[in-house]
Design a protein around this motif. Structure first.
Motif, PDB file in Angstrom:
ATOM      1  N   ALA A  31       0.805  -1.220   0.000  1.00 62.87           N
ATOM      2  CA  ALA A  31       0.000   0.000   0.000  1.00 62.87           C
ATOM      3  C   ALA A  31       0.836   1.269   0.000  1.00 62.87           C
ATOM      4  O   ALA A  31       0.497   2.250  -0.664  1.00 62.87           O
ATOM      5  CB  ALA A  31      -0.946   0.003   1.212  1.00 62.87           C
ATOM      6  N   ILE A  32       1.952   1.287   0.734  1.00 62.20           N
ATOM      7  CA  ILE A  32       2.739   2.513   0.861  1.00 62.20           C
ATOM      8  C   ILE A  32       3.249   3.010  -0.489  1.00 62.20           C
ATOM      9  O   ILE A  32       3.046   4.187  -0.838  1.00 62.20           O
ATOM     10  CB  ILE A  32       3.885   2.320   1.878  1.00 62.20           C
ATOM     11  CG1 ILE A  32       3.303   2.222   3.298  1.00 62.20           C
ATOM     12  CG2 ILE A  32       4.893   3.467   1.806  1.00 62.20           C
ATOM     13  CD1 ILE A  32       4.314   1.881   4.372  1.00 62.20           C
ATOM     14  N   PRO A  33       3.889   2.181  -1.321  1.00 67.70           N
ATOM     15  CA  PRO A  33       4.314   2.677  -2.633  1.00 67.70           C
ATOM     16  C   PRO A  33       3.141   3.106  -3.512  1.00 67.70           C
ATOM     17  O   PRO A  33       3.249   4.070  -4.278  1.00 67.70           O
ATOM     18  CB  PRO A  33       5.047   1.470  -3.245  1.00 67.70           C
ATOM     19  CG  PRO A  33       5.465   0.651  -2.082  1.00 67.70           C
ATOM     20  CD  PRO A  33       4.375   0.812  -1.076  1.00 67.70           C
ATOM     21  N   ALA A  34       2.013   2.397  -3.400  1.00 64.73           N
ATOM     22  CA  ALA A  34       0.843   2.755  -4.207  1.00 64.73           C
ATOM     23  C   ALA A  34       0.324   4.139  -3.845  1.00 64.73           C
ATOM     24  O   ALA A  34       0.008   4.958  -4.715  1.00 64.73           O
ATOM     25  CB  ALA A  34      -0.252   1.708  -4.021  1.00 64.73           C
ATOM     26  N   GLY A  44      -7.819  -4.411   0.595  1.00 63.02           N
ATOM     27  CA  GLY A  44      -8.493  -5.298   1.529  1.00 63.02           C
ATOM     28  C   GLY A  44      -7.492  -6.008   2.407  1.00 63.02           C
ATOM     29  O   GLY A  44      -6.499  -6.547   1.919  1.00 63.02           O
ATOM     30  N   ALA A  45      -7.728  -5.990   3.711  1.00 63.19           N
ATOM     31  CA  ALA A  45      -6.838  -6.675   4.644  1.00 63.19           C
ATOM     32  C   ALA A  45      -7.610  -6.983   5.910  1.00 63.19           C
ATOM     33  O   ALA A  45      -8.479  -6.210   6.327  1.00 63.19           O
ATOM     34  CB  ALA A  45      -5.625  -5.819   4.971  1.00 63.19           C
ATOM     35  N   PHE A 189     -10.301   1.390   2.116  1.00 66.54           N
ATOM     36  CA  PHE A 189      -9.827   0.207   2.829  1.00 66.54           C
ATOM     37  C   PHE A 189     -11.011  -0.572   3.391  1.00 66.54           C
ATOM     38  O   PHE A 189     -11.951   0.017   3.925  1.00 66.54           O
ATOM     39  CB  PHE A 189      -8.889   0.594   3.973  1.00 66.54           C
ATOM     40  CG  PHE A 189      -7.512   0.972   3.508  1.00 66.54           C
ATOM     41  CD1 PHE A 189      -6.442   0.104   3.649  1.00 66.54           C
ATOM     42  CD2 PHE A 189      -7.273   2.215   2.924  1.00 66.54           C
ATOM     43  CE1 PHE A 189      -5.175   0.453   3.212  1.00 66.54           C
ATOM     44  CE2 PHE A 189      -6.014   2.570   2.486  1.00 66.54           C
ATOM     45  CZ  PHE A 189      -4.956   1.683   2.629  1.00 66.54           C
ATOM     46  N   PHE A 190     -10.964  -1.889   3.268  1.00 68.39           N
ATOM     47  CA  PHE A 190     -12.031  -2.733   3.769  1.00 68.39           C
ATOM     48  C   PHE A 190     -11.439  -4.002   4.357  1.00 68.39           C
ATOM     49  O   PHE A 190     -10.318  -4.400   4.026  1.00 68.39           O
ATOM     50  CB  PHE A 190     -13.027  -3.078   2.657  1.00 68.39           C
ATOM     51  CG  PHE A 190     -12.429  -3.894   1.540  1.00 68.39           C
ATOM     52  CD1 PHE A 190     -12.443  -5.282   1.573  1.00 68.39           C
ATOM     53  CD2 PHE A 190     -11.837  -3.270   0.451  1.00 68.39           C
ATOM     54  CE1 PHE A 190     -11.886  -6.032   0.552  1.00 68.39           C
ATOM     55  CE2 PHE A 190     -11.274  -4.014  -0.577  1.00 68.39           C
ATOM     56  CZ  PHE A 190     -11.297  -5.399  -0.518  1.00 68.39           C
ATOM     57  N   GLN A 209      -5.367   1.031  -8.064  1.00 74.95           N
ATOM     58  CA  GLN A 209      -4.614  -0.184  -7.816  1.00 74.95           C
ATOM     59  C   GLN A 209      -5.408  -0.990  -6.787  1.00 74.95           C
ATOM     60  O   GLN A 209      -6.012  -0.431  -5.875  1.00 74.95           O
ATOM     61  CB  GLN A 209      -3.224   0.122  -7.252  1.00 74.95           C
ATOM     62  CG  GLN A 209      -2.257   0.696  -8.272  1.00 74.95           C
ATOM     63  CD  GLN A 209      -0.826   0.663  -7.767  1.00 74.95           C
ATOM     64  OE1 GLN A 209      -0.438  -0.252  -7.040  1.00 74.95           O
ATOM     65  NE2 GLN A 209      -0.043   1.659  -8.151  1.00 74.95           N
ATOM     66  N   THR A 210      -5.410  -2.301  -6.940  1.00 79.73           N
ATOM     67  CA  THR A 210      -6.148  -3.167  -6.026  1.00 79.73           C
ATOM     68  C   THR A 210      -5.174  -4.056  -5.277  1.00 79.73           C
ATOM     69  O   THR A 210      -4.308  -4.694  -5.875  1.00 79.73           O
ATOM     70  CB  THR A 210      -7.165  -4.034  -6.794  1.00 79.73           C
ATOM     71  OG1 THR A 210      -8.081  -3.183  -7.491  1.00 79.73           O
ATOM     72  CG2 THR A 210      -7.946  -4.922  -5.827  1.00 79.73           C
ATOM     73  N   ILE A 211      -5.327  -4.067  -3.948  1.00 77.51           N
ATOM     74  CA  ILE A 211      -4.466  -4.869  -3.084  1.00 77.51           C
ATOM     75  C   ILE A 211      -5.348  -5.709  -2.175  1.00 77.51           C
ATOM     76  O   ILE A 211      -6.314  -5.210  -1.589  1.00 77.51           O
ATOM     77  CB  ILE A 211      -3.555  -3.975  -2.214  1.00 77.51           C
ATOM     78  CG1 ILE A 211      -2.600  -3.168  -3.087  1.00 77.51           C
ATOM     79  CG2 ILE A 211      -2.790  -4.804  -1.191  1.00 77.51           C
ATOM     80  CD1 ILE A 211      -1.818  -2.133  -2.307  1.00 77.51           C
TER      81      ILE A 211
END
Length: 436
Positions: A31-34, A44-45, A189-190, A209-211
């Protein structure tokens, strides 16, 4: 990998190191670079994976790197980042994290939520505020009174967006979005994915971007899960028995209703087990007091409803108990995610009566796992017992007929109060502060 490899400033790295963090978590690595790249993000986390730092660290870096700041009519820079959270406790926790990570930066933050006087918040808004952490209801109170300006927001964060949607904040969110500039960075964020999240992301995010660092709607492997099948009238006795027998301490207990939480606290007190409750009907000073005692280890049991428990961040919380199973299976994942954080082990126990077997089946289907169960001698349900209906969790305290529902509620579900009513509240111990 270390935080220094992620492109963050030396001031942020220094603060992170002083807090004892040396290696970023998987969500932070992605997430940080994005966020630093300036693109929109759908992330999502599971709870307890470090997602708060995943957006606060790069947000602080981006804001502190811009030296060409405009000023507003009061001579201060405008509010540049808005972080929306579903509950007061989560808002306070996020704002605390922003301050901790940004302690060596020239940025100012504040938090606003309902349940406290609005006047101190108005005074803070007359000064410099770079980062605003807020619950939707109280933010709209300020919008209606003309005390907040959102026209120059550069970064919007919706934290625990799934919970905000579950709580019915979609109209408030849409109204807030209409007040923001179109050119901005959006971070969503979810913890649990749903069709509602998909629809919100489609209308909010621009080529995001999707993470997703963990499989959707699963529970952490570090949490040992167990079900005790119990007679509906013996739940409280079984809970007291387990607490005493296994010498449990720092136990977070979930009930389905506010009424149920208060009743359980009284019953545990009769059993000489110290307990306090947090829920939407409790005053903010009472909630703050209960949380403080629970966090410092001086309170054995904290009884909470799902909404009030959002934002609880307690390191190495050993025990979570589902006194009542949630009506929504995704809430089970949220609840037990309060333990087993950051690699630590934890235990999640569910006390399940025959009335809740269908809820247990829904949970097992969601997490794709059969939960082990046992029956403690003397507490099991009688075989002929027939299940009773649980209508939306309101069986114990039905709403009086003819009573009108409030037009809009604040973050904890309590009716919205007028500015005059809010101003009369004395909550010196829990007023929002501008710490950074």
């Amino acid at each position: 990998m270390s935080f220094s490899n992620l492109g963050l400033s030396n001031e942020i790295i220094r603060a992170v190191n002083e807090l004892g963090y040396t290696e970023p978590t998987p969500i932070q690595i992605q997430a940080i670079p994005a966020v630093l790249s300036g693109c929109d993000l759908l992330a999502g986390a599971q709870t307890g994976t470090g997602k708060t730092a995943g957006f606060t660290l790069p947000l602080l870096h981006r804001l502190s790197s811009d030296k060409n700041l405009k000023t507003t009519s009061n001579g201060y820079p405008p509010i540049r980042a808005l972080i929306l959270t579903p509950t007061r406790e989560l808002a306070a926790q996020v704002e605390s994290s922003v301050c901790d990570y940004g302690k060596y930066l020239n940025l100012k933050t504040m938090v606003m939520f309902g349940g406290v006087s609005i006047n101190p918040q108005k005074r803070l808004l007359k000064g410099r505020v770079d980062i605003l952490v807020a619950t939707p209801g109280r933010l709209l109170d300020h919008v209606e009174q003309g005390t907040v300006n959102l026209s120059q927001i550069e970064i919007l964060v919706l934290d625990e967006a799934d919970r905000m949607l579950d709580m019915g904040f979609i109209r408030d969110i849409r109204r807030i979005l209409s007040l923001l500039p179109k050119q901005r960075q959006n971070l969503l964020f979810f913890a649990t994915f749903s069709e509602k999240i998909k629809a919100l992301a489609a209308g909010l995010l621009n080529r995001p971007q999707t993470i997703e660092v963990a499989r959707r709607n699963i529970t952490a492997e570090t949490v040992a899960q167990k079900v005790y099948k119990v007679d509906r009238d013996k739940k409280r006795q079984l809970l007291a028995h387990l607490i005493r027998q296994d010498n449990w301490y720092q136990v977070l207990v979930f009930t389905r209703t506010k009424y149920g939480a208060d009743r359980l606290v009284k019953q545990l007190g009769d059993d000489r087990i110290q307990a306090l409750a947090i829920h939407g009907n409790k005053s903010q000073p009472a909630r703050t007091h209960a949380l403080a005692k629970f966090k410092n280890g001086s309170l054995q049991v904290l009884v909470a409803t799902d909404i009030a428990a959002r934002g609880l961040d307690i390191s190495e919380l050993p025990h979570v108990v589902n006194f009542d199973l949630p009506n929504v299976p995704e809430d089970y994942v949220h609840r037990i995610g309060r333990t087993g954080r950051a690699g630590a082990s934890g235990e999640a126990v569910s006390l399940v009566s025959v009335d809740e077997y269908h809820l247990l089946a829904d949970i097992e289907k969601l997490i794709q796992k059969r939960l082990p169960f046992e029956i403690v001698a003397g507490f099991g349900a009688n075989l002929p017992t027939k299940p009773q209906e649980i209508p939306n969790g309101r069986k114990e305290n039905p709403k009086p007929k003819g009573r009108k529902r409030p037009a809009r509620s604040n973050a904890t579900g309590s009716p919205k109060t007028s500015a005059k009513q809010s101003a009369r509240r004395t909550v010196a111990s829990s007023l929002p502060t501008q710490k950074c």
